[in-house]
Design a protein around this motif. Structure first.
Motif, PDB file in Angstrom:
ATOM      1  N   LEU A  11       9.251 -15.019  -1.286  1.00 46.30           N
ATOM      2  CA  LEU A  11      10.341 -15.941  -1.588  1.00 46.30           C
ATOM      3  C   LEU A  11      10.404 -16.141  -3.098  1.00 46.30           C
ATOM      4  N   VAL A  12      11.549 -15.846  -3.683  1.00 42.08           N
ATOM      5  CA  VAL A  12      11.724 -16.049  -5.118  1.00 42.08           C
ATOM      6  C   VAL A  12      13.068 -16.711  -5.370  1.00 42.08           C
ATOM      7  N   GLN A  13      13.180 -17.337  -6.521  1.00 40.20           N
ATOM      8  CA  GLN A  13      14.440 -17.976  -6.905  1.00 40.20           C
ATOM      9  C   GLN A  13      15.425 -16.940  -7.434  1.00 40.20           C
ATOM     10  N   PRO A  14      16.698 -17.248  -7.346  1.00 39.01           N
ATOM     11  CA  PRO A  14      17.694 -16.347  -7.953  1.00 39.01           C
ATOM     12  C   PRO A  14      17.364 -16.072  -9.411  1.00 39.01           C
ATOM     13  N   GLY A  15      17.536 -14.813  -9.791  1.00 40.76           N
ATOM     14  CA  GLY A  15      17.191 -14.390 -11.142  1.00 40.76           C
ATOM     15  C   GLY A  15      15.774 -13.891 -11.281  1.00 40.76           C
ATOM     16  N   GLY A  16      14.976 -14.075 -10.249  1.00 39.88           N
ATOM     17  CA  GLY A  16      13.584 -13.652 -10.296  1.00 39.88           C
ATOM     18  C   GLY A  16      13.404 -12.170 -10.033  1.00 39.88           C
ATOM     19  N   SER A  17      12.134 -11.776  -9.968  1.00 36.70           N
ATOM     20  CA  SER A  17      11.786 -10.374  -9.773  1.00 36.70           C
ATOM     21  C   SER A  17      10.712 -10.227  -8.706  1.00 36.70           C
ATOM     22  N   LEU A  18      10.715  -9.075  -8.088  1.00 33.44           N
ATOM     23  CA  LEU A  18       9.666  -8.675  -7.148  1.00 33.44           C
ATOM     24  C   LEU A  18       9.456  -7.175  -7.285  1.00 33.44           C
ATOM     25  N   ARG A  19       8.238  -6.748  -6.982  1.00 28.41           N
ATOM     26  CA  ARG A  19       7.982  -5.315  -6.888  1.00 28.41           C
ATOM     27  C   ARG A  19       7.435  -5.002  -5.504  1.00 28.41           C
ATOM     28  N   LEU A  20       8.162  -4.183  -4.791  1.00 29.73           N
ATOM     29  CA  LEU A  20       7.733  -3.744  -3.470  1.00 29.73           C
ATOM     30  C   LEU A  20       6.950  -2.434  -3.595  1.00 29.73           C
ATOM     31  N   SER A  21       5.993  -2.283  -2.699  1.00 27.28           N
ATOM     32  CA  SER A  21       5.215  -1.046  -2.627  1.00 27.28           C
ATOM     33  C   SER A  21       5.256  -0.513  -1.210  1.00 27.28           C
ATOM     34  N   CYS A  22       5.158   0.796  -1.096  1.00 28.26           N
ATOM     35  CA  CYS A  22       5.071   1.444   0.215  1.00 28.26           C
ATOM     36  C   CYS A  22       4.025   2.541   0.107  1.00 28.26           C
ATOM     37  N   VAL A  23       2.942   2.361   0.831  1.00 30.26           N
ATOM     38  CA  VAL A  23       1.876   3.357   0.850  1.00 30.26           C
ATOM     39  C   VAL A  23       2.068   4.265   2.054  1.00 30.26           C
ATOM     40  N   ALA A  24       2.062   5.556   1.808  1.00 33.82           N
ATOM     41  CA  ALA A  24       2.314   6.541   2.854  1.00 33.82           C
ATOM     42  C   ALA A  24       1.045   7.300   3.205  1.00 33.82           C
ATOM     43  N   SER A  25       0.967   7.723   4.440  1.00 34.54           N
ATOM     44  CA  SER A  25      -0.141   8.555   4.878  1.00 34.54           C
ATOM     45  C   SER A  25       0.313   9.420   6.045  1.00 34.54           C
ATOM     46  N   GLY A  26      -0.454  10.478   6.308  1.00 35.63           N
ATOM     47  CA  GLY A  26      -0.161  11.328   7.448  1.00 35.63           C
ATOM     48  C   GLY A  26       0.739  12.506   7.147  1.00 35.63           C
ATOM     49  N   PHE A  27       1.138  12.662   5.890  1.00 35.67           N
ATOM     50  CA  PHE A  27       1.956  13.808   5.497  1.00 35.67           C
ATOM     51  C   PHE A  27       1.756  14.035   3.993  1.00 35.67           C
ATOM     52  N   ILE A  28       2.243  15.180   3.520  1.00 34.59           N
ATOM     53  CA  ILE A  28       2.092  15.513   2.103  1.00 34.59           C
ATOM     54  C   ILE A  28       3.186  14.782   1.335  1.00 34.59           C
ATOM     55  N   PHE A  29       2.831  13.630   0.836  1.00 31.12           N
ATOM     56  CA  PHE A  29       3.774  12.698   0.235  1.00 31.12           C
ATOM     57  C   PHE A  29       4.616  13.352  -0.861  1.00 31.12           C
ATOM     58  N   SER A  30       3.994  14.155  -1.682  1.00 32.33           N
ATOM     59  CA  SER A  30       4.681  14.714  -2.842  1.00 32.33           C
ATOM     60  C   SER A  30       5.746  15.736  -2.466  1.00 32.33           C
ATOM     61  N   ASN A  31       5.816  16.113  -1.212  1.00 35.41           N
ATOM     62  CA  ASN A  31       6.799  17.100  -0.760  1.00 35.41           C
ATOM     63  C   ASN A  31       8.107  16.490  -0.266  1.00 35.41           C
ATOM     64  N   TYR A  32       8.172  15.154  -0.224  1.00 39.31           N
ATOM     65  CA  TYR A  32       9.302  14.517   0.452  1.00 39.31           C
ATOM     66  C   TYR A  32      10.027  13.499  -0.415  1.00 39.31           C
ATOM     67  N   SER A  71      10.522   4.094  -8.084  1.00 37.60           N
ATOM     68  CA  SER A  71       9.580   5.003  -8.735  1.00 37.60           C
ATOM     69  C   SER A  71       8.526   5.419  -7.719  1.00 37.60           C
ATOM     70  N   ARG A  72       7.728   6.394  -8.083  1.00 39.60           N
ATOM     71  CA  ARG A  72       6.675   6.848  -7.165  1.00 39.60           C
ATOM     72  C   ARG A  72       5.470   7.312  -7.956  1.00 39.60           C
ATOM     73  N   ASP A  73       4.323   7.220  -7.311  1.00 38.72           N
ATOM     74  CA  ASP A  73       3.071   7.734  -7.841  1.00 38.72           C
ATOM     75  C   ASP A  73       2.504   8.663  -6.787  1.00 38.72           C
ATOM     76  N   ASN A  74       2.692   9.949  -6.976  1.00 38.03           N
ATOM     77  CA  ASN A  74       2.264  10.910  -5.962  1.00 38.03           C
ATOM     78  C   ASN A  74       0.745  10.953  -5.821  1.00 38.03           C
ATOM     79  N   ALA A  75       0.022  10.602  -6.867  1.00 38.85           N
ATOM     80  CA  ALA A  75      -1.433  10.570  -6.778  1.00 38.85           C
ATOM     81  C   ALA A  75      -1.911   9.443  -5.867  1.00 38.85           C
ATOM     82  N   LYS A  76      -1.085   8.401  -5.733  1.00 37.17           N
ATOM     83  CA  LYS A  76      -1.449   7.254  -4.895  1.00 37.17           C
ATOM     84  C   LYS A  76      -0.659   7.215  -3.592  1.00 37.17           C
ATOM     85  N   ASN A  77       0.163   8.233  -3.346  1.00 36.72           N
ATOM     86  CA  ASN A  77       0.989   8.266  -2.130  1.00 36.72           C
ATOM     87  C   ASN A  77       1.806   6.977  -1.977  1.00 36.72           C
TER      88      ASN A  77
END
Length: 116
Positions: A11-32, A71-77
């Motif tokens: 929950l953030v106020q209008p004008g604020g910021s958030l950074r979402l992350s998504c960690v992937a596993s089970g496939f070769i992340f850098s290929n997709y 953005s993405r970090d293929n080393a961290k999937n």
């Protein structure tokens, strides 16, 4: 098996910021290509942003252009969604997505609420 795990919502106020992350596993992340979608209550799921395998190209929905950065970090999937200048209309559950072998895979989603 393919797994996508989102985090970073809140929950953030209008004008604020958030950074979402998504960690992937089970496939070769850098290929997709990876995508972020969102779904607000009573609305259809919509594509927010996408990023190519190397991160060399990105696309955004018109509603978030200039405010969100994928953005993405293929080393961290991991794929990220930096969200700035947030508005109440950005309130939704945010999902990351990969299309692999004819199947769309989704994470469980992370709730983003913009409210004063």
């Amino acid at each position: 098996q393919v797994q996508l795990v989102e985090s970073g919502g809140g929950l953030v106020q209008p004008g604020g910021s958030l950074r979402l992350s998504c960690v992937a596993s089970g496939f070769i992340f850098s290929n997709y290509v990876m995508k972020w979608y969102r779904q607000a209550p009573g609305k259809e799921r919509e594509l927010v942003a996408s990023i190519t395998t190397t991160g060399g190209a990105t696309k955004y929905a018109d509603s978030v252009k200039g405010r969100f950065t994928v953005s993405r970090d293929n080393a961290k999937n991991t794929v990220y969604l930096q969200m700035n200048s947030l508005k109440p209309e950005d309130t939704a559950v945010y999902f990351c997505n990969v299309f692999r072998n004819g199947i769309y895979y989704w994470g469980q989603g992370t709730q983003v609420t913009i409210s004063s």
